[in-house]
Design an enzyme around this catalytic site. Structure first.
Site, mmCIF file in Angstrom:
data_model
loop_
_atom_site.group_PDB
_atom_site.id
_atom_site.type_symbol
_atom_site.label_atom_id
_atom_site.label_comp_id
_atom_site.label_asym_id
_atom_site.label_seq_id
_atom_site.Cartn_x
_atom_site.Cartn_y
_atom_site.Cartn_z
ATOM 1 N N ASN A 13 -60.495 -37.303 18.185
ATOM 2 C CA ASN A 13 -59.524 -36.236 18.437
ATOM 3 C C ASN A 13 -58.668 -36.083 17.183
ATOM 4 O OD1 ASN A 13 -57.472 -34.583 19.327
ATOM 5 N ND2 ASN A 13 -56.532 -36.121 20.670
ATOM 6 N N LYS A 15 -56.439 -33.902 16.534
ATOM 7 C CA LYS A 15 -55.091 -33.381 16.812
ATOM 8 C C LYS A 15 -54.727 -32.261 15.823
ATOM 9 C CE LYS A 15 -53.918 -37.911 18.601
ATOM 10 N NZ LYS A 15 -52.880 -38.808 19.048
ATOM 11 N N HIS A 99 -54.605 -34.128 27.660
ATOM 12 C CA HIS A 99 -54.164 -35.198 26.759
ATOM 13 C C HIS A 99 -52.672 -35.457 26.990
ATOM 14 C CE1 HIS A 99 -53.127 -37.346 23.100
ATOM 15 N NE2 HIS A 99 -54.411 -37.646 22.990
ATOM 16 N N GLU A 101 -50.304 -35.872 25.066
ATOM 17 C CA GLU A 101 -49.399 -35.061 24.225
ATOM 18 C C GLU A 101 -49.211 -33.672 24.822
ATOM 19 O OE1 GLU A 101 -51.517 -35.747 20.596
ATOM 20 O OE2 GLU A 101 -50.864 -37.831 20.634
ATOM 21 N N GLU A 171 -56.151 -43.289 28.783
ATOM 22 C CA GLU A 171 -55.339 -43.442 27.580
ATOM 23 C C GLU A 171 -53.915 -43.831 27.970
ATOM 24 O OE1 GLU A 171 -57.107 -41.247 24.069
ATOM 25 O OE2 GLU A 171 -55.843 -39.804 25.083
ATOM 26 N N GLY A 177 -51.302 -43.860 19.286
ATOM 27 C CA GLY A 177 -50.642 -43.668 18.000
ATOM 28 C C GLY A 177 -49.579 -44.712 17.700
ATOM 29 N N SER A 217 -55.076 -46.329 20.091
ATOM 30 C CA SER A 217 -55.148 -47.217 18.930
ATOM 31 C C SER A 217 -56.471 -47.974 18.815
ATOM 32 C CB SER A 217 -53.959 -48.181 18.927
ATOM 33 O OG SER A 217 -52.735 -47.444 18.838
HETATM 34 C C1 PEP Z 1 -55.635 -40.000 21.151
HETATM 35 O O1 PEP Z 1 -54.935 -39.165 20.647
HETATM 36 O O2 PEP Z 1 -56.386 -39.673 22.059
HETATM 37 C C2 PEP Z 1 -55.536 -41.378 20.660
HETATM 38 C C3 PEP Z 1 -56.086 -42.312 21.366
HETATM 39 O O3 PEP Z 1 -54.844 -41.579 19.479
HETATM 40 P P1 PEP Z 1 -54.796 -42.957 18.617
HETATM 41 O O4 PEP Z 1 -56.221 -43.453 18.517
HETATM 42 O O5 PEP Z 1 -54.238 -42.553 17.301
HETATM 43 O O6 PEP Z 1 -53.936 -43.916 19.369
#
Ligand code: PEP
Length: 255
Positions: A13, A15, A99, A101, A171, A177, A217
């Site tokens: 992803n 973003k 997501h 976000e 998630e 992040g 992460s």
């Molecule tokens: C994501 O945005 O779906 C995500 C898991 O980000 P990150 O791997 O940076 O934590």
């Protein structure tokens, strides 16, 4: 169905990152690094503006295209939105929906997630439905209630066949992040809970076929231990998908 029968799905992803030329450069480098991989479904989710260019860059490769969001209506007076027929037209196979976000900054709710999932399915797109608890929710013992709410709300009204066109991405918001990955045991606990929910709502056979990704992460250093858990079937990767080398290492978690 045994875990070994489910094809792992690793999705990047991107973003709000990458201009068209940066997106093509990343895709071209990634394509070369993962060209030999045949046992993993590889997906990249560039921003809308780079979808067409990335589609061309992945032509004849083993990489699939995803969008990061979709609107629930097909067309009309909805300034700024992009619809499922448009995403299909540009070459997407997948679309990320719900997501954290988008839930956090753009008022996404279980109801809007569910409408978007249905719109995506109606046009042959496979939704990657994101679910996950916030840190305060985990600390106050609400993880399972939140996950149940996200999973049942997001998949409401889907037939078994429709559900099996979806991917669920667990998630935990506190792991996105932040560099704080869920431990493999924490991920497994929630993945198994999700499979249990879908066993009750559908059947053990249906639930056992569904791919449940972990996201938060994921890095080359922790991908294989997460993927070793019996109900972890793939990864949704943010930061580490922005460089070809680190994303390719995650794709090759079993090598
Ligand atoms: C994501 O945005 O779906 C995500 C898991 O980000 P990150 O791997 O940076 O934590």
């Amino acid at each position: 169905m045994e875990k070994t029968m489910r094809t792992p799905i690793i999705a990047g992803n991107w973003k709000l990152n990458k201009t068209i030329s940066e997106a093509v450069a990343l895709t071209t480098a990634l394509k070369a690094l993962v060209a030999e991989v045949s046992d993993v479904e590889i997906i990249v989710a560039p921003p809308f503006t780079a979808l067409a260019a990335v589609r061309d860059a992945i032509a004849d490769s083993n990489i699939h295209l995803s969008a990061q969001d979709v609107y629930s209506e097909d067309s009309g007076a909805f300034t700024g939105e992009v619809s499922a027929p448009m995403l299909k037209d540009v070459g997407c196979d997948y679309v990320i929906i719900g997501h954290s976000e988008r839930r956090q900054y753009f008022d996404e709710t279980n109801e809007s997630v569910n409408q978007k999932v249905k719109a995506a399915l109606a046009h042959g797109l496979k939704p990657i439905i994101c679910v996950g608890e916030q840190l305060e929710e985990r600390e106050s013992g609400q993880t399972e209630a939140v996950i149940e709410d996200h999973v049942t709300g997001g998949t409401a009204g889907l037939s078994a066949a429709e559900l099996l066109s979806c991917v669920i991405a667990y998630e935990p918001v506190w792991a996105i992040g932040t560099g704080k990955t869920a431990t493999p045991a924490q991920a497994q606990e929630v993945h198994s809970f999700i499979r249990g929910l879908l066993t009750k709502a559908y059947s053990a056979e249906v639930a056992s076929q569904l791919c449940i990704q972990y996201g938060g992460s994921v890095k080359p250093e922790n991908a294989s231990e997460l993927m070793a858990e019996p109900d972890v079937d793939g990864a949704l990767v943010g930061g580490a998908s922005l460089e070809a080398e680190s994303f390719a290492q995650i794709v090759k978690f079993d090598q």
